[in-house]
Scaffold this active site. Structure first.
Site, PDB file in Angstrom:
ATOM      1  N   GLU A   1     -28.979  21.673  38.930  1.00  0.00           N
ATOM      2  CA  GLU A   1     -28.163  21.369  37.758  1.00  0.00           C
ATOM      3  C   GLU A   1     -27.311  20.119  37.931  1.00  0.00           C
ATOM      4  OE1 GLU A   1     -28.899  24.425  38.713  1.00  0.00           O
ATOM      5  OE2 GLU A   1     -29.582  25.466  36.912  1.00  0.00           O
TER       6      GLU A   1
ATOM      7  N   HIS B   1     -24.566  36.106  33.819  1.00  0.00           N
ATOM      8  CA  HIS B   1     -25.465  35.500  32.821  1.00  0.00           C
ATOM      9  C   HIS B   1     -24.931  35.588  31.399  1.00  0.00           C
ATOM     10  CE1 HIS B   1     -28.331  35.677  36.106  1.00  0.00           C
ATOM     11  NE2 HIS B   1     -29.266  35.134  35.393  1.00  0.00           N
TER      12      HIS B   1
END
Ligand SMILES: Cc1ncc(C[n+]2csc(CCOP(=O)(O)OP(=O)(O)O)c2C)c(N)n1
Ligand SMILES: Cc1ncc(C[n+]2csc(CCOP(=O)(O)OP(=O)(O)O)c2C)c(N)n1
Ligand SMILES: [Mg+2]
Ligand SMILES: [Mg+2]
Lengths: 331, 329, 329, 331
Positions: B65, B134
């Site tokens: 990322e 999440h």
């Protein structure tokens, strides 16, 4: 890549135990998938069907004191580490008797009693924490080792790099175990990874690294035994890349559009579970009857666990105020 | 009025991407699994883009990322308009340096010599039992960061229109998708164009109480309308749409009219984005309110797995009704 | 009363570390440059520890913040009490996943089976012209995260006492040092022990207005007292000390008494931690306030380099006086 | 580590230009240090005295279109990249005529006209952004290359790993240039780094990596020319570790307690600036007079820049509302 020398070999008893762990993983996986298909479990599920040799061999070689940090695709690692199935099932069913009282679920299963210390849903994040557990093992002057599981895709994230470097500099008793199943979600290894073998990255940390056939119990046994031994005697960490295949795609329901029929068929033909079974029989390490009995014992255990889990009470909403801190948050 | 199409959020985002890429060759896409070979993104929002616009403009990335956001920043500084995907909002934590210390600050720190016209798309939201790592709504963090705009649409038309605006915007924008709204179909004008950033939308008119909300909570607040009506409460719902900069004008005008306000969001209540809105309303409309401003948000814990806990974590329509009743006194 | 010592923040922190490590062999220290061979930390707060307690308990790390926090988490889970240093607060962005998704959540996600009794010490603050990437006050982010306590002391005695408490705390604590206060000497009781977390301190009593503040802004608010007195305003200053969980009781009692409140912090005002406090005061003391709650914080930009801009970025004593005057009407 | 083949060599003219850039760096560094000591500049300063050959050779070999991303210890990289000194001085003096209007300061100097795209204060963060600039160079079908500077300590942070992997997979035209000065702040290389040579890490990314003597203009010239050529023709990135030494410690005021007198004396004895000067004279590439003239030109330039910078107006506080977004924030 370093060479494996004087490789220890599993004897018949070891092979039978590895097979038993594989079967327990597979029967449990099958039961979970069936329960999800029948709508009895509602959870995201990342099956590791096809990868069983890796955790089974490691589970066989670790002691109860040894610890693991694993990932969303980690139930096989826990089962192989002897996590009891009842609280596991209660957890994935979101019940109060779950290992985590239903708060963590499948991606955060934890069971310190059997050394299952962390399950993370964040790619790469098993590794930095494994180092800390290993540091504690050194400080305790114990012979504990810690296994950090992570996928091939995770070898491209920053936490991998920082963790392997620190573990090497501090000579931490960690095994960095990467089941390389060739895919990260739908992305092929080559699309995202700049080196042909992840084990080659070990050199960047002055650490031994090996690529082993993750479906071959002999190869796994040799590599893992040596890595554990190195860790226990203070020689530091090892990187193990274990080649394998995910039979069921990334997440349950995945239709495998991103792989070729040939490669999948080829992998399925190498299913390590029937292969080891056949070998046990052929080698005279176990009889058909013994294996059948083993299987029915395991199935009974799984069924009982499922029964237990599904019938455990739901957690009370007061649980939202508990375990945030040691002290309960006032209502 | 032009024709209306029924589409869900995935289709709306996909339409926006196709239009933006066709209109401007500088628009790029990058992220994990986003090329068609990998399925056009985990939810399929990027489907067809790599096939149509080629692998040079649409790139599947490693799980890296920091590298993803860094690549987007660099390309943006060089005149491109990258749309980067961070698969889930919780994973912005592994690239927060790139977003916060770099993307958001480079224009200012360079005295305006460089700029970073990029979009970060990300997905989040409780409701799928994906638990603690999440599901978090972290828009409050990004709204607290100067130099990045934060958008959290609630319906397909807004998703299309706001994404188009984010892509055209000369500055970095965070575009937050919620997993519970992505699959809900809605009306989208066939020619739906950009919707200005920073403009809220009154999605239900009322006279007793203003509910300020966004993302999936708009839907849950709308579900509360029947219950509110039953108890005789006429609620106005303001879909904030853009969290930073937020539309003070629309919010204050509505609360000035109703005299009561409630902020509802999925993010944890403590030190959450609702505090800014509540504090501003209380400050600017001091002496004009008939009741204190209420804030409904998540409890102080990680998003839990068990359905019964996850449901309790989320502010539900019934919670909105109950809070509104209490507010009416 | 025992003897008083004059020491600055560095000495106070150092004293706390020496005492904590001597008292409990489980206390560990890790971070960049922190062993004596490297100088005992960039500001010298860790001086003497590696010499006294050995290289096994006091470890200099690579520049690998994820590895630092990960190592601390793991050691904490195994029963140690690591004190990890992230050299500057802006660098928490490179290890935010470890802090937010792991350290803060593991107890909850494991249903209480594991816990993470660790401390993260970090330094920040404008005033040294270190500009956009070395000065941010991000306590609001961490206060919004469930599962981690956030402490921001303003003076040597509190630094010692609160650090001792953080080390003893069974849960992760973020301990924020500010570069402007570290070098300011103050009185510290020779036997200064732990100061409870979550308790604010009234550092000036007054009757017209309550100023809620923390960290280096306590000092600037105290510097405003003379100016306030000159204009006939009697201000009470509450040093919040712990940002999460914050001491609602003390704050509300003070504001109930004075009828007016102002929150002053160095962090950017927009969506900042002051919003939570202001919103709570406005909600809980609805109808009892004589004026709206004001918030003074940084403008919406990165911390600038030029001294003249950096000074303007910070809320100064004169700003406090001006805002107080306006509040008095 | 890969081998350098058919190494290109700098001719006399090139050596003179490299020396000129080194001298410009050093004279400017000296002026900054003097100004700080006299209280005329108030800023944290990270001198790169002793490391000049690295940026000077790179600056010599790059074109104006090529770009760099550098770090807090990066003024030498900018000066070598032909950044004009007047706006540089105005910036470090916090004035409105500074490259960044005084908002960025020494740790965030930027000057796109000469290719100085990013200066970061966060260890490792030059690299991910360099990749993006390089991606744009490919998309533009230009022959631009991008240099990412970072320190030896930075080679242990996650961003290094992610950046090198991505650059390799995408074959980006980037040079990853690591001046290895043996220390990260006060921490010795060996204390934090698990590999004897950072260049060895290149292999983990299927990328060529070289360790070169960063004080030797020939070695630098050869390695950098080849890395630039690879990048320009689409062969992808290169990792260059350039061994060197920081004469003045980490930050101005550092008393070097963490190094031995011997190692420091040894390094000082190898000061690359007088060494190259002597070589230019000995090799007949330049005369004493020419070099003296060069020096006085540079000193005049630096003095004029300082004069300009110190006399530039202070920024207005309205600047806090400008450049946050393209559109000014309302007062
Ligand atoms: C930091 C982060 N980025 C992205 C994801 C989303 N994600 C979950 S699993 C996965 C693929 C991981 O692949 P690999 O490491 O090979 O493990 P495998 O799933 O094959 O076992 C991705 C991208 C994540 N969980 N964390
Ligand atoms: C992520 C991050 N961690 C820590 C720091 C603090 N810091 C600034 S410079 C530095 C040392 C860097 O050493 P190296 O990479 O070798 O570069 P050098 O200073 O020697 O040029 C550190 C730790 C930082 N700026 N960023
Ligand atoms: Mg994989
Ligand atoms: Mg260095």
């Amino acid at each position: 890549m370093a060479e494996l020398s004087n490789a220890p070999k599993p004897d018949g008893e070891a092979l039978v135990d590895i097979y038993r762990r594989m079967l327990r993983i597979e029967r449990n996986d099958d039961a979970i998938r069936t329960a999800i298909r029948r709508g009895r479990l509602t959870m995201p599920y990342y099956s590791a069907r096809g990868q069983e040799v890796i955790p089974a061999t490691i589970g066989h070689l670790l002691t109860n004191e040894d610890q693991i940090c694993t990932i969303y695709r980690g139930i096989q690692d826990m089962v192989a580490k002897d996590m009891p199935l009842k609280p596991l099932w209660a957890e994935i069913a979101g019940r109060i008797d779950g290992t985590c009282k239903g708060k963590g679920g499948p991606m955060h299963l934890t069971h310190p009693e059997t050394g299952v210390m962390v399950t993370t849903g964040v790619v790469g994040s098993s590794m930095p924490i494994a180092n800390g557990l290993a540091w504690a093992a050194l400080l305790d002057e114990s012979r504990r080792v810690v296994v950090a599981f992570f996928g091939d895709g995770a070898s491209n994230i920053g936490a991998f790099h920082e963790s392997l470097n620190l573990a090497s500099v501090w000579k931490l008793p960690v095994l960095f175990v990467c089941p390389n199943n060739g895919f990260a979600e739908h992305t092929r290894y080559e699309v995202s990874t700049s080196v042909d073998r992840i084990s080659r990255r070990a050199e960047a940390y002055g650490m031994p690294g090996f690529t082993v056939d993750g479906n071959d119990p002999d190869a796994m046994f040799a590599a893992v035994s040596q890595a554990i031994e190195r860790a226990r005697v203070g020689e530091g960490p090892t990187l193990l890349e274990c080649t394998t295949f995910r039979f069921l795609g990334h997440v349950l329901g995945d239709d495998d559009f991103y792989m070729t029929k040939e490669e999948k068929d080829e992998a399925l033909a190498k299913d390590p579970l029937p292969a080891l079974r056949a070998r046990l029989i052929a080698g005279g390490h176990a009889s058909e009857e013994q294996l059948a009995a083993m299987q029915s014992d395991i199935e009974a255990e799984v069924a009982a666990a499922q029964e237990f889990g599904m019938n455990s009470p739901l957690p009370s909403v007061d649980e939202l105020r508990r375990d945030v801190f040691e002290q309960e948050i006032a209502a | 009025m032009t024709g209306m199409l029924k589409m869900n959020g995935i289709q709306a985002i996909n339409a926006a991407m196709h239009e933006a890429m066709a209109a401007d060759p500088k628009v790029l896409v990058l992220g994990e699994d986003i090329a068609d070979r990998e399925g056009g993104g985990v939810t399929g929002t990027m489907k067809g883009l790599s096939t149509k616009f080629g692998d040079r403009r649409v790139r599947t990335t490693p799980i890296s990322e920091q590298a993803i956001i860094g690549a987007a920043i660099g390309a943006a500084m060089a005149g491109y308009k990258p749309v980067a995907e961070i698969m889930l909002m919780n994973f912005t934590t592994v690239c927060m340096d790139m977003i916060f210390n770099h993307a958001a600050k480079l224009r200012f720190m360079s005295g305006g010599q460089t700029s970073v016209p990029m979009v970060i798309r990300t997905l989040t939201g409780a409701g799928w039992q994906t638990a603690g790592q999440h599901s978090d709504h972290l828009e409050g963090w990004f709204a607290h960061a100067a130099g990045i705009k934060v958008v959290a649409p609630s319906n397909p038309a807004d998703m299309k229109g706001l994404l188009l605006s984010c892509i055209q915007d000369p500055d970095p924008c965070l575009f937050i998708e919620n997993g519970m709204t992505l699959f809900v179909p809605g009306d989208v004008a066939a020619d739906q164009g950009p919707i200005p950033l920073g403009k809220a939308k009154v999605v239900a008119e009322g006279s007793d109480l203003t509910i300020i909300t966004w993302s999936a909570q708009v839907m849950r607040c709308q579900m509360a309308l029947a219950g509110l009506a039953e108890t005789g409460i006429s609620a106005e719902i303001v879909d904030l749409r853009t969290i930073s900069p937020w539309d003070k004008e629309t919010v204050l005008a509505s609360v000035a009219k109703t005299g009561r306000a409630m902020v509802v969001h999925e993010a944890v209540r403590n030190f959450g984005p609702g505090a800014e809105i509540a504090a501003t309303i209380a400050e600017e409309l001091f002496g004009q309110l008939m009741a204190p401003v209420r804030r409904l948000g998540g409890p102080q814990c990680a998003v839990p797995f068990a359905k019964v806990l996850e449901d309790a974590f989320l502010v539900q329509p019934a919670d909105v009704v109950a809070a509104a009743k209490a507010l009416m006194g």
